[in-house]
Design a protein around this motif. Sequence first.
Motif, PDB file in Angstrom:
ATOM      1  N   ALA A 155       8.770   4.457  -4.690  1.00  0.00           N
ATOM      2  CA  ALA A 155       7.726   4.394  -5.726  1.00  0.00           C
ATOM      3  C   ALA A 155       7.764   3.043  -6.423  1.00  0.00           C
ATOM      4  O   ALA A 155       6.724   2.419  -6.679  1.00  0.00           O
ATOM      5  N   ASP A 156       8.981   2.552  -6.690  1.00  0.00           N
ATOM      6  CA  ASP A 156       9.107   1.261  -7.371  1.00  0.00           C
ATOM      7  C   ASP A 156       8.564   0.137  -6.478  1.00  0.00           C
ATOM      8  O   ASP A 156       7.823  -0.737  -6.936  1.00  0.00           O
ATOM      9  N   LYS A 157       8.916   0.188  -5.194  1.00  0.00           N
ATOM     10  CA  LYS A 157       8.429  -0.860  -4.283  1.00  0.00           C
ATOM     11  C   LYS A 157       6.901  -0.838  -4.213  1.00  0.00           C
ATOM     12  O   LYS A 157       6.253  -1.880  -4.273  1.00  0.00           O
ATOM     13  N   ARG A 158       6.348   0.347  -4.107  1.00  0.00           N
ATOM     14  CA  ARG A 158       4.886   0.441  -3.953  1.00  0.00           C
ATOM     15  C   ARG A 158       4.184  -0.122  -5.185  1.00  0.00           C
ATOM     16  O   ARG A 158       3.158  -0.785  -5.079  1.00  0.00           O
ATOM     17  N   ALA A 159       4.757   0.129  -6.359  1.00  0.00           N
ATOM     18  CA  ALA A 159       4.144  -0.403  -7.581  1.00  0.00           C
ATOM     19  C   ALA A 159       4.189  -1.930  -7.559  1.00  0.00           C
ATOM     20  O   ALA A 159       3.233  -2.604  -7.944  1.00  0.00           O
ATOM     21  N   ARG A 160       5.306  -2.490  -7.067  1.00  0.00           N
ATOM     22  CA  ARG A 160       5.450  -3.949  -7.065  1.00  0.00           C
ATOM     23  C   ARG A 160       4.654  -4.625  -5.952  1.00  0.00           C
ATOM     24  O   ARG A 160       4.412  -5.825  -5.982  1.00  0.00           O
ATOM     25  N   LEU A 161       4.298  -3.841  -4.951  1.00  0.00           N
ATOM     26  CA  LEU A 161       3.571  -4.420  -3.806  1.00  0.00           C
ATOM     27  C   LEU A 161       2.086  -4.606  -4.085  1.00  0.00           C
ATOM     28  O   LEU A 161       1.389  -5.240  -3.288  1.00  0.00           O
ATOM     29  N   ALA A 162       1.627  -4.074  -5.204  1.00  0.00           N
ATOM     30  CA  ALA A 162       0.189  -4.102  -5.490  1.00  0.00           C
ATOM     31  C   ALA A 162      -0.343  -5.521  -5.262  1.00  0.00           C
ATOM     32  O   ALA A 162       0.234  -6.486  -5.756  1.00  0.00           O
ATOM     33  N   GLY A 163      -1.405  -5.620  -4.495  1.00  0.00           N
ATOM     34  CA  GLY A 163      -2.004  -6.936  -4.275  1.00  0.00           C
ATOM     35  C   GLY A 163      -1.520  -7.602  -2.992  1.00  0.00           C
ATOM     36  O   GLY A 163      -2.091  -8.599  -2.567  1.00  0.00           O
ATOM     37  N   HIS A 164      -0.445  -7.097  -2.366  1.00  0.00           N
ATOM     38  CA  HIS A 164       0.017  -7.692  -1.105  1.00  0.00           C
ATOM     39  C   HIS A 164      -0.654  -6.987   0.062  1.00  0.00           C
ATOM     40  O   HIS A 164      -0.549  -5.766   0.186  1.00  0.00           O
ATOM     41  N   ALA A 165      -1.310  -7.758   0.893  1.00  0.00           N
ATOM     42  CA  ALA A 165      -1.935  -7.152   2.073  1.00  0.00           C
ATOM     43  C   ALA A 165      -0.904  -7.139   3.195  1.00  0.00           C
ATOM     44  O   ALA A 165      -0.203  -8.130   3.424  1.00  0.00           O
ATOM     45  N   ALA A 166      -0.812  -6.008   3.895  1.00  0.00           N
ATOM     46  CA  ALA A 166       0.114  -5.942   5.033  1.00  0.00           C
ATOM     47  C   ALA A 166      -0.455  -6.731   6.200  1.00  0.00           C
ATOM     48  O   ALA A 166      -1.669  -6.786   6.403  1.00  0.00           O
ATOM     49  N   ARG A 167       0.443  -7.333   6.977  1.00  0.00           N
ATOM     50  CA  ARG A 167       0.020  -7.940   8.250  1.00  0.00           C
ATOM     51  C   ARG A 167      -0.048  -6.865   9.330  1.00  0.00           C
ATOM     52  O   ARG A 167      -0.765  -6.990  10.303  1.00  0.00           O
ATOM     53  N   ALA A 168       0.786  -5.831   9.138  1.00  0.00           N
ATOM     54  CA  ALA A 168       0.798  -4.730  10.106  1.00  0.00           C
ATOM     55  C   ALA A 168      -0.531  -3.986  10.024  1.00  0.00           C
ATOM     56  O   ALA A 168      -1.241  -4.057   9.020  1.00  0.00           O
ATOM     57  N   ARG A 169      -0.828  -3.244  11.075  1.00  0.00           N
ATOM     58  CA  ARG A 169      -2.075  -2.484  11.109  1.00  0.00           C
ATOM     59  C   ARG A 169      -2.131  -1.495   9.947  1.00  0.00           C
ATOM     60  O   ARG A 169      -3.124  -1.318   9.291  1.00  0.00           O
ATOM     61  N   GLU A 170      -0.978  -0.873   9.687  1.00  0.00           N
ATOM     62  CA  GLU A 170      -0.927   0.142   8.646  1.00  0.00           C
ATOM     63  C   GLU A 170       0.526   0.333   8.205  1.00  0.00           C
ATOM     64  O   GLU A 170       1.444   0.131   9.006  1.00  0.00           O
ATOM     65  N   VAL A 171       0.701   0.705   6.952  1.00  0.00           N
ATOM     66  CA  VAL A 171       2.040   1.061   6.462  1.00  0.00           C
ATOM     67  C   VAL A 171       1.968   2.478   5.908  1.00  0.00           C
ATOM     68  O   VAL A 171       1.137   2.772   5.042  1.00  0.00           O
ATOM     69  N   ARG A 172       2.821   3.356   6.432  1.00  0.00           N
ATOM     70  CA  ARG A 172       2.863   4.737   5.921  1.00  0.00           C
ATOM     71  C   ARG A 172       4.203   4.966   5.235  1.00  0.00           C
ATOM     72  O   ARG A 172       5.239   4.506   5.740  1.00  0.00           O
ATOM     73  N   HIS A 173       4.167   5.653   4.106  1.00  0.00           N
ATOM     74  CA  HIS A 173       5.387   5.857   3.316  1.00  0.00           C
ATOM     75  C   HIS A 173       5.873   7.285   3.446  1.00  0.00           C
ATOM     76  O   HIS A 173       5.102   8.224   3.295  1.00  0.00           O
ATOM     77  N   VAL A 174       7.162   7.404   3.726  1.00  0.00           N
ATOM     78  CA  VAL A 174       7.752   8.726   3.937  1.00  0.00           C
ATOM     79  C   VAL A 174       8.948   8.836   2.984  1.00  0.00           C
ATOM     80  O   VAL A 174       9.932   8.112   3.135  1.00  0.00           O
ATOM     81  N   GLY A 175       8.856   9.726   2.002  1.00  0.00           N
ATOM     82  CA  GLY A 175       9.938   9.863   1.025  1.00  0.00           C
ATOM     83  C   GLY A 175      10.934  10.925   1.473  1.00  0.00           C
ATOM     84  O   GLY A 175      10.542  12.067   1.720  1.00  0.00           O
ATOM     85  N   VAL A 176      12.219  10.553   1.612  1.00  0.00           N
ATOM     86  CA  VAL A 176      13.249  11.548   1.988  1.00  0.00           C
ATOM     87  C   VAL A 176      14.576  11.202   1.312  1.00  0.00           C
ATOM     88  O   VAL A 176      14.801  10.062   0.919  1.00  0.00           O
ATOM     89  N   ASP A 177      15.430  12.197   1.231  1.00  0.00           N
ATOM     90  CA  ASP A 177      16.822  11.969   0.849  1.00  0.00           C
ATOM     91  C   ASP A 177      17.654  12.289   2.086  1.00  0.00           C
ATOM     92  O   ASP A 177      17.671  13.426   2.560  1.00  0.00           O
ATOM     93  N   PHE A 178      18.332  11.257   2.618  1.00  0.00           N
ATOM     94  CA  PHE A 178      19.120  11.467   3.844  1.00  0.00           C
ATOM     95  C   PHE A 178      20.237  12.495   3.644  1.00  0.00           C
ATOM     96  O   PHE A 178      20.763  13.037   4.612  1.00  0.00           O
ATOM     97  N   LEU A 179      20.623  12.716   2.386  1.00  0.00           N
ATOM     98  CA  LEU A 179      21.731  13.652   2.152  1.00  0.00           C
ATOM     99  C   LEU A 179      21.285  15.104   2.286  1.00  0.00           C
ATOM    100  O   LEU A 179      22.093  15.979   2.575  1.00  0.00           O
TER     101      LEU A 179
END
Length: 289
Positions: free
Chosen positions: A126-150
């Motif tokens: 969530a923090d990264k996404r807030a800070r990324l505002a305004g940055h266009a990805a070079r990749a075709r698409e970016v999908r976010h998947v939230g998990v706790d590995f534990l």
Amino acid sequence: MRAGHASRTARWVAGLRAAAAGLSGARAAARDDVALSLLPRRVAALARRVRRGGTPGYLALDALTLGLTSDVVLRTLRLDDVVTAGVVRGVRQIVLLGAGYDARAYRMEGVEQATFFEVDFPDTQADKRARLAGHAARAREVRHVGVDFLTQTIDAALLDAGLDRGAPSVFLWEGVTMYLPPDARRATIAAVARCAAPGSDLALTYSRREDVSRPLLGFAHLASHAIGEPLDGYVTRAQLWRELDGEGFEEIEDSQGPDWARRYWPTAPRLLDPVWERIAIARARSPLG
Ligand SMILES: C[S@@+](CC[C@H](N)C(=O)[O-])C[C@H]1O[C@@H](n2cnc3c(N)ncnc32)[C@H](O)[C@@H]1O
């Protein structure tokens, strides 16, 4: 990880990359110019100060971090090359496990046809996404998947996010396994195996207890527990490869900082050999052998 908090270690390693980005002669992939804009103000100010110091500033940071700065910068070069090699052979799915402030989808050339799946602890994400505002990805698409590995395995979450397990992927797991207990590491490797089509690559960094000096081990243990990101996930090379082999991965490479330096940036300024961690690169075997 602490609920409600973004990963501090993720910010620090992005800060090290941002600091290195100012070096003259830095290899293109080491110039992570996006990192600077993802950092909190104080970390960004420190990175800027190191950049103003040029090579001596960078060497001072490398010495203060006992070679971790070089280690992080060089591992990024090696793993960038894993992504590049993947897209060159036609892979269109890049999965970043514990993505932190990884900016590959935003800075790398050649990823224009690829979809990135960024898997991370929800508060870091969530923090990264807030800070990324305004940055266009070079990749075709970016999908976010939230998990706790534990507490969660990632395969169901990735398939829900649209990962095609019939097509090959590149999975990067950079700077994460050392924060996970063995059960969570094994469960994640097994989950990757369940959604990795034959020919998929899994590249992960891991730390062996013997690579970290004894006094530092104690310090790392205390400091990492204090910030809620315990560094307790050391593993031997033999044990890790047993786990990978058991899940159907074959060894492509097992390497360390001096190998990455020789290959990508022999003239990189450094005072110490960067030996904090190793990279294991494994490929999913075909079920027919
Ligand atoms: C040292 S950072 C590395 C980030 C990034 N891969 C890089 O190299 O810049 C560790 C990352 O692992 C994630 N992480 C640690 N423990 C986790 C957990 N239990 N579940 C999900 N993500 C976790 C953190 O949120 C953070 O993004």
